[in-house]
Design an enzyme around this catalytic site. Sequence first.
Site, PDB file in Angstrom:
ATOM      1  N   LYS A 115      63.770 118.410  54.778  1.00  0.00           N
ATOM      2  CA  LYS A 115      64.399 117.200  55.022  1.00  0.00           C
ATOM      3  C   LYS A 115      65.460 116.605  54.177  1.00  0.00           C
ATOM      4  CE  LYS A 115      61.500 118.123  58.100  1.00  0.00           C
ATOM      5  NZ  LYS A 115      62.120 119.032  59.251  1.00  0.00           N
ATOM      6  N   GLU A 199      62.701 106.244  52.204  1.00  0.00           N
ATOM      7  CA  GLU A 199      63.355 105.598  53.149  1.00  0.00           C
ATOM      8  C   GLU A 199      62.888 104.180  53.484  1.00  0.00           C
ATOM      9  OE1 GLU A 199      63.275 107.899  56.862  1.00  0.00           O
ATOM     10  OE2 GLU A 199      64.757 109.233  56.034  1.00  0.00           O
ATOM     11  N   HIS A 234      51.471 110.997  66.336  1.00  0.00           N
ATOM     12  CA  HIS A 234      52.518 112.158  66.147  1.00  0.00           C
ATOM     13  C   HIS A 234      52.323 113.351  67.311  1.00  0.00           C
ATOM     14  CE1 HIS A 234      53.844 109.914  62.731  1.00  0.00           C
ATOM     15  NE2 HIS A 234      52.810 110.160  61.970  1.00  0.00           N
ATOM     16  N   ARG A 291      64.032 124.703  67.235  1.00  0.00           N
ATOM     17  CA  ARG A 291      63.133 125.559  68.299  1.00  0.00           C
ATOM     18  C   ARG A 291      63.598 124.935  69.643  1.00  0.00           C
ATOM     19  NH1 ARG A 291      59.405 121.961  65.893  1.00  0.00           N
ATOM     20  NH2 ARG A 291      58.969 120.466  67.312  1.00  0.00           N
TER      21      ARG A 291
HETATM   22  C1  MV4 Z   1      60.065 106.867  60.317  1.00  0.00           C
HETATM   23  C2  MV4 Z   1      59.692 105.932  60.818  1.00  0.00           C
HETATM   24  C3  MV4 Z   1      59.957 104.642  60.478  1.00  0.00           C
HETATM   25  N1  MV4 Z   1      60.990 104.451  59.491  1.00  0.00           N
HETATM   26  N2  MV4 Z   1      61.006 106.959  59.284  1.00  0.00           N
HETATM   27  C4  MV4 Z   1      57.417 110.334  62.109  1.00  0.00           C
HETATM   28  C5  MV4 Z   1      57.618 111.633  62.627  1.00  0.00           C
HETATM   29  C6  MV4 Z   1      58.789 112.125  61.574  1.00  0.00           C
HETATM   30  N3  MV4 Z   1      59.905 112.848  62.351  1.00  0.00           N
HETATM   31  C7  MV4 Z   1      59.464 110.786  61.116  1.00  0.00           C
HETATM   32  N4  MV4 Z   1      58.451 109.765  61.523  1.00  0.00           N
HETATM   33  C8  MV4 Z   1      58.933 108.418  61.368  1.00  0.00           C
HETATM   34  N5  MV4 Z   1      59.722 108.183  60.666  1.00  0.00           N
HETATM   35  C9  MV4 Z   1      61.626 105.687  58.866  1.00  0.00           C
HETATM   36  N6  MV4 Z   1      62.127 105.210  57.883  1.00  0.00           N
HETATM   37  C10 MV4 Z   1      58.645 105.951  61.820  1.00  0.00           C
HETATM   38  C11 MV4 Z   1      58.292 107.293  62.114  1.00  0.00           C
HETATM   39  C12 MV4 Z   1      57.250 107.468  63.145  1.00  0.00           C
HETATM   40  C13 MV4 Z   1      57.349 108.011  64.326  1.00  0.00           C
HETATM   41  C14 MV4 Z   1      58.642 108.551  64.591  1.00  0.00           C
HETATM   42  C15 MV4 Z   1      58.780 109.247  65.836  1.00  0.00           C
HETATM   43  C16 MV4 Z   1      57.687 109.289  66.594  1.00  0.00           C
HETATM   44  C17 MV4 Z   1      56.635 108.543  66.513  1.00  0.00           C
HETATM   45  C18 MV4 Z   1      56.408 107.881  65.209  1.00  0.00           C
HETATM   46  C19 MV4 Z   1      55.266 107.578  64.878  1.00  0.00           C
HETATM   47  C20 MV4 Z   1      55.167 106.860  63.584  1.00  0.00           C
HETATM   48  C21 MV4 Z   1      56.034 106.769  62.679  1.00  0.00           C
END
Ligand code: MV4
Length: 489
Positions: A115, A199, A234, A291
């Site tokens: 990442k 972040e 998730h 993917r």
């Molecule tokens: C975040 C976020 C809030 N703020 N980053 C979860 C999956 C991963 N790809 C990154 N994710 C998140 N990153 C920041 N800076 C909230 C999430 C997140 C989330 C993102 C996408 C779909 C569902 C989620 C559920 C909880 C938190």
Amino acid sequence: MKKILVANRGEIALRVMRTARKMGVQTVAVYSEADREAPHVRFADEAVLLGPPPSAQSYLLGDKIIAAALELGVDGIHPGYGFLSENASFAQKVADAGITFIGPKPHSIEMMGSKLAAKEAAKKFEVPMVPGIEEAITDIETAKKIGQQVGYPILIKASAGGGGKGMRIVEKEADLKEQMERAVSEALSAFGDGSVFIEKYVTGPRHIEVQVMGDTHGNIVYLFERECSIQRRHQKVVEEAPSAILTPELRKAMGEAAVRVAKACDYVGAGTVEFLVDAQRQFYFLEMNTRLQVEHPVTEMITGLDLVELQIRVARGEALPFGQEELSINGHSLELRVYAEDPENNFLPSVGTLTRYRLPEGPGIRVDGGYVEGMVVPIYYDPMLAKLVVHGDTRAEAIRKMKEAIADYEVEGVATTLPFGRFVLDHPAFISADFDTHFVQQYYTPEQLLEGRRAEAEVAAKLALRLHLQHKKVLKVPASMDSEWKSRR
Ligand code: MV4
């Protein structure tokens, strides 16, 4: 490319092989002892047994899969999703064996698998990112400084994580030290890499991802977005395309940013760039999935494209058969993931035999599945039975169609997430498209389904009562009184 081995199982293996067959390409399945009778094995022209049911002894045996491919004269390997699909060293070994990996180059997979490397690459291409830092942090003083800069709450993420794995929310500076230590040790034990970064935590975001497709001639296009905010821990449950909240301007800005991310890692094939969109409609790059994704059918439904066909064509070295200007969105598509999980019981896997299993059908309904009536749902793999996908001219029509399709989907023997899907589709927040990634957490309790069932039971009881009363009336008609009503029956 004359013969493709699909290094996967279930619905995605079938889905890939269907397109291969359509293109006149021979298919080879691989399978574990749990999947001897599975539809993907029956469908394939040839099939190779890999080993016992656990993935580590079957679907994850890259070397064995490559050896089988060489023996059968396979010239392309499609990894599907999960298993070996984002394993850069597998992709490299496939190439070293002289076989085409139907996916991106190993170095693209590797870069996006980290990442931190992904953020660093994206930053150079002016892709918007959540305020924070693009470097691994180890000392608490640096972490404190960043926390003060971006403001709490903050999120600690593992560089080797992704898909929500290895994330920790920190509400205030007093908790920072402890949470950092935990995050680092978790990342070390889970991924063998303790690098973490920080972040700003975006509260209540929507999760919107952009499908991209690149060829080996330097062309990369975006195939619009998928709204994936309806997820539980998730795990996505309902996906749709297009997103109901994007304006054409925002769609273009996000699409072009996604293409820049793909360019930053020299991308070839189908990929997905994930963004968060906040309440002010600002978007931020999160990560890229290298993917074909589970939810790719909603993109196919609104673009009329076959993404697997495009993957195979670009893997053969063909140029993309269209440019960005030729692409447009047609209608609206929804996907519901039908899992063998019990939504009334904390989504516990519900294993057993599908004693009855009938799929809905009709115009605008597509079911991507890998099960038939009588099959056992194995405990070893992801418990997804199928993806129920619909297409309508409008979002409202798609919702209507999905509700009908859920009602027509018959499953007995295992509990499924179908009733949970009905709950989502009936919810005012979903109908008005006013939701974020907290939808399930915010609105769902198992009692809601029990309510639905009570309502259903009430209707059934009323119907039964009416039938009973009618029946009684019929019985009361004297045998001599041959009414017209009676003779018509
Ligand atoms: C975040 C976020 C809030 N703020 N980053 C979860 C999956 C991963 N790809 C990154 N994710 C998140 N990153 C920041 N800076 C909230 C999430 C997140 C989330 C993102 C996408 C779909 C569902 C989620 C559920 C909880 C938190």
